[in-house]
Design an enzyme around this catalytic site. Structure first.
Site, PDB file in Angstrom:
ATOM      1  N   HIS A   1       0.857  -1.183   0.000  1.00 22.62           N
ATOM      2  CA  HIS A   1       0.000   0.000   0.000  1.00 22.62           C
ATOM      3  C   HIS A   1       0.889   1.227   0.000  1.00 22.62           C
ATOM      4  O   HIS A   1       1.803   1.322   0.819  1.00 22.62           O
ATOM      5  CB  HIS A   1      -0.898  -0.004   1.243  1.00 22.62           C
ATOM      6  CG  HIS A   1      -1.707   1.246   1.388  1.00 22.62           C
ATOM      7  ND1 HIS A   1      -2.450   1.772   0.361  1.00 22.62           N
ATOM      8  CD2 HIS A   1      -1.883   2.091   2.438  1.00 22.62           C
ATOM      9  CE1 HIS A   1      -3.054   2.871   0.775  1.00 22.62           C
ATOM     10  NE2 HIS A   1      -2.716   3.098   2.026  1.00 22.62           N
TER      11      HIS A   1
ATOM     12  N   ASP B   1       0.677  -4.711 -21.546  1.00 17.62           N
ATOM     13  CA  ASP B   1       1.687  -5.728 -21.210  1.00 17.62           C
ATOM     14  C   ASP B   1       1.458  -6.278 -19.803  1.00 17.62           C
ATOM     15  O   ASP B   1       1.864  -7.394 -19.489  1.00 17.62           O
ATOM     16  CB  ASP B   1       3.101  -5.122 -21.257  1.00 17.62           C
ATOM     17  CG  ASP B   1       3.634  -5.027 -22.681  1.00 17.62           C
ATOM     18  OD1 ASP B   1       3.160  -5.789 -23.546  1.00 17.62           O
ATOM     19  OD2 ASP B   1       4.526  -4.195 -22.917  1.00 17.62           O
TER      20      ASP B   1
ATOM     21  N   TYR C   1       7.819 -12.545 -24.861  1.00 20.30           N
ATOM     22  CA  TYR C   1       8.266 -11.196 -24.628  1.00 20.30           C
ATOM     23  C   TYR C   1       9.184 -11.079 -23.419  1.00 20.30           C
ATOM     24  O   TYR C   1       8.882 -11.576 -22.355  1.00 20.30           O
ATOM     25  CB  TYR C   1       7.035 -10.303 -24.408  1.00 20.30           C
ATOM     26  CG  TYR C   1       7.335  -8.867 -24.072  1.00 20.30           C
ATOM     27  CD1 TYR C   1       7.667  -7.961 -25.073  1.00 20.30           C
ATOM     28  CD2 TYR C   1       7.276  -8.423 -22.759  1.00 20.30           C
ATOM     29  CE1 TYR C   1       7.920  -6.642 -24.765  1.00 20.30           C
ATOM     30  CE2 TYR C   1       7.524  -7.090 -22.458  1.00 20.30           C
ATOM     31  CZ  TYR C   1       7.853  -6.212 -23.465  1.00 20.30           C
ATOM     32  OH  TYR C   1       8.094  -4.904 -23.153  1.00 20.30           O
TER      33      TYR C   1
ATOM     34  N   HIS D   1      -8.799   7.463  -1.543  1.00 22.08           N
ATOM     35  CA  HIS D   1      -7.659   7.090  -0.717  1.00 22.08           C
ATOM     36  C   HIS D   1      -6.401   6.903  -1.575  1.00 22.08           C
ATOM     37  O   HIS D   1      -5.771   7.905  -1.926  1.00 22.08           O
ATOM     38  CB  HIS D   1      -8.059   5.850   0.108  1.00 22.08           C
ATOM     39  CG  HIS D   1      -7.064   5.394   1.097  1.00 22.08           C
ATOM     40  ND1 HIS D   1      -7.310   4.380   1.989  1.00 22.08           N
ATOM     41  CD2 HIS D   1      -5.790   5.796   1.335  1.00 22.08           C
ATOM     42  CE1 HIS D   1      -6.238   4.191   2.733  1.00 22.08           C
ATOM     43  NE2 HIS D   1      -5.301   5.038   2.358  1.00 22.08           N
TER      44      HIS D   1
ATOM     45  N   HIS E   1       0.959   5.745  -1.075  1.00 20.99           N
ATOM     46  CA  HIS E   1       0.213   6.912  -1.526  1.00 20.99           C
ATOM     47  C   HIS E   1       1.027   7.541  -2.654  1.00 20.99           C
ATOM     48  O   HIS E   1       1.246   8.749  -2.674  1.00 20.99           O
ATOM     49  CB  HIS E   1      -0.012   7.896  -0.381  1.00 20.99           C
ATOM     50  CG  HIS E   1      -1.023   7.421   0.619  1.00 20.99           C
ATOM     51  ND1 HIS E   1      -1.713   8.264   1.448  1.00 20.99           N
ATOM     52  CD2 HIS E   1      -1.486   6.176   0.913  1.00 20.99           C
ATOM     53  CE1 HIS E   1      -2.547   7.557   2.224  1.00 20.99           C
ATOM     54  NE2 HIS E   1      -2.406   6.286   1.914  1.00 20.99           N
TER      55      HIS E   1
HETATM   56 ZN   LIG Z   1      -3.306   4.799   3.034  1.00 19.25          ZN
END
Ligand SMILES: [Zn+2]
Length: 232
Positions: A96, A121, A230, A172, A98
């Site tokens: 996670h 891709d 590829y 978020h 930002h």
């Molecule tokens: Zn967050």
């Protein structure tokens, strides 16, 4: 060396990649490493700067977000990770951040459209943006509900977590995952790059069309299909 050494090390290595890849500043972001046989995952402690992290400081928690081993407070997003591990048996790592461009799309409440072959891709799908959380969910167990916000969005788009390994949480920021922590970190970095490219594409041509199906299929299959060839 104990049975959690490996996931602690994997979580540490993954977390340390985030500032290097330019995906986080300060203490933003968190990476976890799951072990489905042991029913636990290791995650970054809350509020500790990246330069002060060590593998030993990673917190081991179970899939109900209960601390199994560790002295520090686990990341405030731990319950979101727990919900995802509990419902996704092949998820080995979760990231996670930002990161700027992906977060901008999440704040704009928009899926990231597939505008080109770089996107194709990695995935044939637009990167979905989960609808903003309802007031009831916000008033409830917020971080836990964020996990369901992600699972609900996949369901609404008729996607499994195996079909797409990246998502935006509306209002978020992004989450990414993979079978391994390395793949999850890779996906988080790729998502940021795709978000940036899509943003710039719309600046240059606000009327741009999505990549056509034939090209989407061609690019995805040469990388992921049975006859994939590829390697850049
Ligand atoms: Zn967050």
């Amino acid at each position: 060396m104990n049975k959690y050494t490996q996931i602690r090390q994997a979580a540490y290595d993954g977390n340390m990649q985030l500032p290097k890849l330019g995906l986080v500043i300060f203490t933003f972001g968190n990476v976890s490493a799951g072990d489905h046989d042991l029913g636990v995952f290791a995650i970054k402690p809350s509020g500790v700067p990246y330069e002060d992290l060590t593998p030993e400081k990673m917190i081991v928690v179970d899939f109900d977000a209960k601390i199994v081993e560790g002295n520090l407070r686990p990341s405030s997003d731990t319950k979101t990770h727990a919900v995802l591990y509990k419902h996704c048996a092949e998820m080995g790592g979760i990231v996670h951040t930002h990161s700027t461009y992906a977060t901008a799309w999440a704040q704009a409440l928009r899926d990231i459209p597939n505008y080109g072959t770089t996107h194709a891709d990695h995935t044939v799908y637009d990167i979905p943006c989960a609808a903003p959380m309802s007031d009831t969910m916000i008033a409830g167990d917020y971080e836990y509900e964020t996990g369901f916000q992600i699972l609900n969005c996949l369901k609404e788009n008729e996607l499994s977590y195996r079909d797409i390994e990246m998502i935006l949480v509306g209002n978020h920021a992004p989450f990414a995952w993979g079978k391994t922590v390395e793949k999850a970190v890779y996906n988080a970095a790729v998502m940021e790059e795709l978000a940036k490219m899509a943003f710039l594409t719309e600046q240059i041509n606000p009327k741009v069309a999505r990549l056509k199906q034939t090209l989407i299929k061609k690019h995805y299959e040469r990388k992921h299909g049975d006859g994939s060839y590829y390697g850049q």
